[in-house]
Each structure stands twice: as C-alpha cells, then as structure tokens.
Design an enzyme around this catalytic site. Structure first.
Site, PDB file in Angstrom:
ATOM      1  N   GLU A   1       0.842  -1.209   0.000  1.00 13.06           N
ATOM      2  CA  GLU A   1       0.000   0.000   0.000  1.00 13.06           C
ATOM      3  C   GLU A   1       0.870   1.248   0.000  1.00 13.06           C
ATOM      4  O   GLU A   1       1.992   1.223   0.512  1.00 13.06           O
ATOM      5  CB  GLU A   1      -0.852   0.027   1.273  1.00 13.06           C
ATOM      6  CG  GLU A   1      -2.231  -0.595   1.128  1.00 13.06           C
ATOM      7  CD  GLU A   1      -3.253   0.370   0.531  1.00 13.06           C
ATOM      8  OE1 GLU A   1      -2.846   1.344  -0.144  1.00 13.06           O
ATOM      9  OE2 GLU A   1      -4.446   0.150   0.736  1.00 13.06           O
ATOM     10  N   ASP A   2       0.323   2.341  -0.526  1.00 14.12           N
ATOM     11  CA  ASP A   2       1.010   3.629  -0.403  1.00 14.12           C
ATOM     12  C   ASP A   2       0.828   4.194   1.000  1.00 14.12           C
ATOM     13  O   ASP A   2       1.768   4.652   1.627  1.00 14.12           O
ATOM     14  CB  ASP A   2       0.490   4.626  -1.457  1.00 14.12           C
ATOM     15  CG  ASP A   2      -1.038   4.748  -1.475  1.00 14.12           C
ATOM     16  OD1 ASP A   2      -1.725   3.958  -0.795  1.00 14.12           O
ATOM     17  OD2 ASP A   2      -1.539   5.646  -2.176  1.00 14.12           O
TER      18      ASP A   2
ATOM     19  N   ASP B   1      -4.650   4.970   6.082  1.00 11.96           N
ATOM     20  CA  ASP B   1      -5.246   6.151   6.714  1.00 11.96           C
ATOM     21  C   ASP B   1      -6.289   5.660   7.725  1.00 11.96           C
ATOM     22  O   ASP B   1      -5.943   5.279   8.832  1.00 11.96           O
ATOM     23  CB  ASP B   1      -5.844   7.017   5.589  1.00 11.96           C
ATOM     24  CG  ASP B   1      -6.371   8.358   6.039  1.00 11.96           C
ATOM     25  OD1 ASP B   1      -5.875   8.885   7.041  1.00 11.96           O
ATOM     26  OD2 ASP B   1      -7.278   8.895   5.388  1.00 11.96           O
TER      27      ASP B   1
ATOM     28  N   LYS C   1      -0.769   6.504   9.018  1.00  6.27           N
ATOM     29  CA  LYS C   1      -1.220   7.595   9.893  1.00  6.27           C
ATOM     30  C   LYS C   1      -1.893   6.968  11.105  1.00  6.27           C
ATOM     31  O   LYS C   1      -3.109   6.729  11.072  1.00  6.27           O
ATOM     32  CB  LYS C   1      -2.252   8.469   9.167  1.00  6.27           C
ATOM     33  CG  LYS C   1      -1.748   9.249   7.978  1.00  6.27           C
ATOM     34  CD  LYS C   1      -2.914  10.067   7.399  1.00  6.27           C
ATOM     35  CE  LYS C   1      -2.561  10.768   6.124  1.00  6.27           C
ATOM     36  NZ  LYS C   1      -3.743  11.373   5.478  1.00  6.27           N
TER      37      LYS C   1
ATOM     38  N   PHE D   1      -2.787  15.569   5.139  1.00  2.00           N
ATOM     39  CA  PHE D   1      -2.874  15.126   3.749  1.00  2.00           C
ATOM     40  C   PHE D   1      -1.508  15.243   3.080  1.00  2.00           C
ATOM     41  O   PHE D   1      -0.849  16.273   3.163  1.00  2.00           O
ATOM     42  CB  PHE D   1      -3.902  15.954   2.976  1.00  2.00           C
ATOM     43  CG  PHE D   1      -4.144  15.425   1.591  1.00  2.00           C
ATOM     44  CD1 PHE D   1      -4.989  14.343   1.390  1.00  2.00           C
ATOM     45  CD2 PHE D   1      -3.484  15.982   0.504  1.00  2.00           C
ATOM     46  CE1 PHE D   1      -5.192  13.833   0.120  1.00  2.00           C
ATOM     47  CE2 PHE D   1      -3.684  15.473  -0.779  1.00  2.00           C
ATOM     48  CZ  PHE D   1      -4.535  14.398  -0.967  1.00  2.00           C
TER      49      PHE D   1
HETATM   50  P1  5GP Z   1      -8.061   4.402   4.049  1.00  2.00           P
HETATM   51  O1  5GP Z   1      -9.061   3.455   3.489  1.00  2.00           O
HETATM   52  O2  5GP Z   1      -6.962   3.745   4.860  1.00  2.00           O
HETATM   53  O3  5GP Z   1      -8.707   5.542   4.807  1.00  2.00           O
HETATM   54  O4  5GP Z   1      -7.398   5.162   2.831  1.00  2.00           O
HETATM   55  C1  5GP Z   1      -6.565   4.552   1.959  1.00  2.00           C
HETATM   56  C2  5GP Z   1      -6.464   5.301   0.666  1.00  2.00           C
HETATM   57  O5  5GP Z   1      -6.875   6.682   0.761  1.00  2.00           O
HETATM   58  C3  5GP Z   1      -5.022   5.327   0.260  1.00  2.00           C
HETATM   59  O6  5GP Z   1      -4.670   4.179  -0.482  1.00  2.00           O
HETATM   60  C4  5GP Z   1      -4.950   6.616  -0.542  1.00  2.00           C
HETATM   61  O7  5GP Z   1      -5.319   6.362  -1.877  1.00  2.00           O
HETATM   62  C5  5GP Z   1      -5.974   7.518   0.088  1.00  2.00           C
HETATM   63  N1  5GP Z   1      -5.329   8.434   1.075  1.00  2.00           N
HETATM   64  C6  5GP Z   1      -5.409   8.398   2.411  1.00  2.00           C
HETATM   65  N2  5GP Z   1      -4.700   9.392   2.978  1.00  2.00           N
HETATM   66  C7  5GP Z   1      -4.146  10.085   1.948  1.00  2.00           C
HETATM   67  C8  5GP Z   1      -3.272  11.231   1.893  1.00  2.00           C
HETATM   68  O8  5GP Z   1      -2.841  11.831   2.887  1.00  2.00           O
HETATM   69  N3  5GP Z   1      -2.904  11.643   0.628  1.00  2.00           N
HETATM   70  C9  5GP Z   1      -3.334  11.016  -0.494  1.00  2.00           C
HETATM   71  N4  5GP Z   1      -2.891  11.512  -1.658  1.00  2.00           N
HETATM   72  N5  5GP Z   1      -4.152   9.935  -0.475  1.00  2.00           N
HETATM   73  C10 5GP Z   1      -4.545   9.476   0.742  1.00  2.00           C
END
Ligand code: 5GP
Length: 178
Positions: free
Chosen positions: A102-103, A106, A134, A156
C-alpha cells in the site's frame, strides 16, 4: 524544492526521496530474511503504490511474484457509507504467502476490505507493507500491518505515487499540505 503548489494548493516537504530509498532498502532486507525459501506474491494496491512497489521489489532478491489490484469506492445508500469493489485480485492465493503493498494506511477501511477478500481464499499467510501509516487516523487495528516505511501525522500528503486531484504522483519526494 521545499515548498510546492499542486493544483492551486500549497505543500511543504515531509520526506525526501533519499530517506524513502533508505527505508525501502531496509524493508527489502527484512523481507528477504522473513520470506527466505518461500515464494511470496506481492500485490500492490493501485494507483498510489506503483512507485513504492517498483522500488521495493528491486530490493527483494528472493523468488517472488508481483501483481496489482485496484479498489473502487463510491458512496452507497447503506448506513455503512462507502461501498468498495476490488478489480484484478488473483484467484489462486490459496496456500500462498501474500504481501499487500500500500502507499498509505489512513482510516484502514480500504485495507480491511481487501484483507477480507484475500482471507476468503485461505492463503498460507498475509502481511501488509505500507510506505506510510497515519496511526492517529486508524479506525480499526490491522494486525497484518507488519512493514511500515514511515508513521506520519494525520495530514494530507502528496507525491511519490500519492495524488492531489489526480496530480502530483510523479513527485519524487513526499509533501504535506500547509
Ligand atoms: P483508508 O481506506 O486507509 O482511509 O485510505 C486509503 C487510501 O486513501 C489510500 O490508499 C490513498 O489512496 C488515500 N489516502 C489516504 N490518505 C491520503 C493522503 O494523505 N494523501 C493522499 N494523496 N491519499 C490518501
């Protein structure tokens, strides 16, 4: 460059490419040890993970397979809110050692959804490797999250695969919104 603008929004440097490379090298070394004599399948979650996957996999010198999946999310009418769908998840993960790449983690919702889909195939093991994490934003613990590049504040970020309104994925450093 320490301060940049992406699509009219200001960002400042958070993690330089050099630090990303060093950390990625260390994770690669750890994976080579942990998966010695196994043949894991790395599955990157598109779009954000493409640069991290490319750099990470070059540090892995054990036999392995590489693939990518995509997750679509949209607002549903259910009270749970977000409905998601995975595209391209291999259907032969039974008894395999799966490493999801994963990148960023969040809230963890995306990962929870993908983990359910992977677990349904009864793999031998599952681990998650995320460049960024995070902790303050996480809504449910993820015990599979074994490899983390950097823990960052709940802000972000953009760059190194991560976008702001589709832009900024090509930046080699990671920036945070100011
Ligand atoms: P989650 O489901 O864990 O909330 O979010 C995962 C996805 O949301 C990540 O794979 C990414 O695509 C997007 N995302 C979450 N936080 C960020 C952020 O700070 N910057 C960007 N560009 N994308 C984010």
């Amino acid at each position: 460059m320490n301060n940049i603008e992406v699509n009219g929004k200001n960002f400042e440097i958070l993690i330089e490419n050099d630090s990303i490379n060093k950390r990625t090298r260390l994770i690669g070394i750890q994976l080579n040890v942990d998966y010695e004599n196994r043949c894991p399948i790395f599955i990157g979650v598109l779009n954000g993970s493409f640069l991290f996957m490319a750099d990470l996999i070059k540090e892995v010198d054990i036999a392995c397979e590489v693939g990518f999946i995509r997750v679509a999310s949209y607002q549903g009418t259910e009270t749970t809110g977000t409905v998601k769908e995975t595209f391209g998840l291999p259907d032969n993960l039974h008894d395999r050692d799966v490493i999801l790449v994963e990148d960023i983690v969040d809230t963890g919702h995306t990962l929870h959804y993908i983990l359910e889909k992977v677990k349904a195939q009864k793999p031998a093991s599952i681990a998650v490797c995320s460049l960024l994490f995070k902790p303050a934003a996480l809504q449910k613990p993820i015990e599979e999250l074994k490899y983390v590049g950097f823990e960052i504040p709940n802000e972000f970020v953009v760059g190194y695969g991560l976008d702001y309104d589709g832009l900024g994925r090509n930046l080699s450093d990671i920036y945070r919104a100011v």
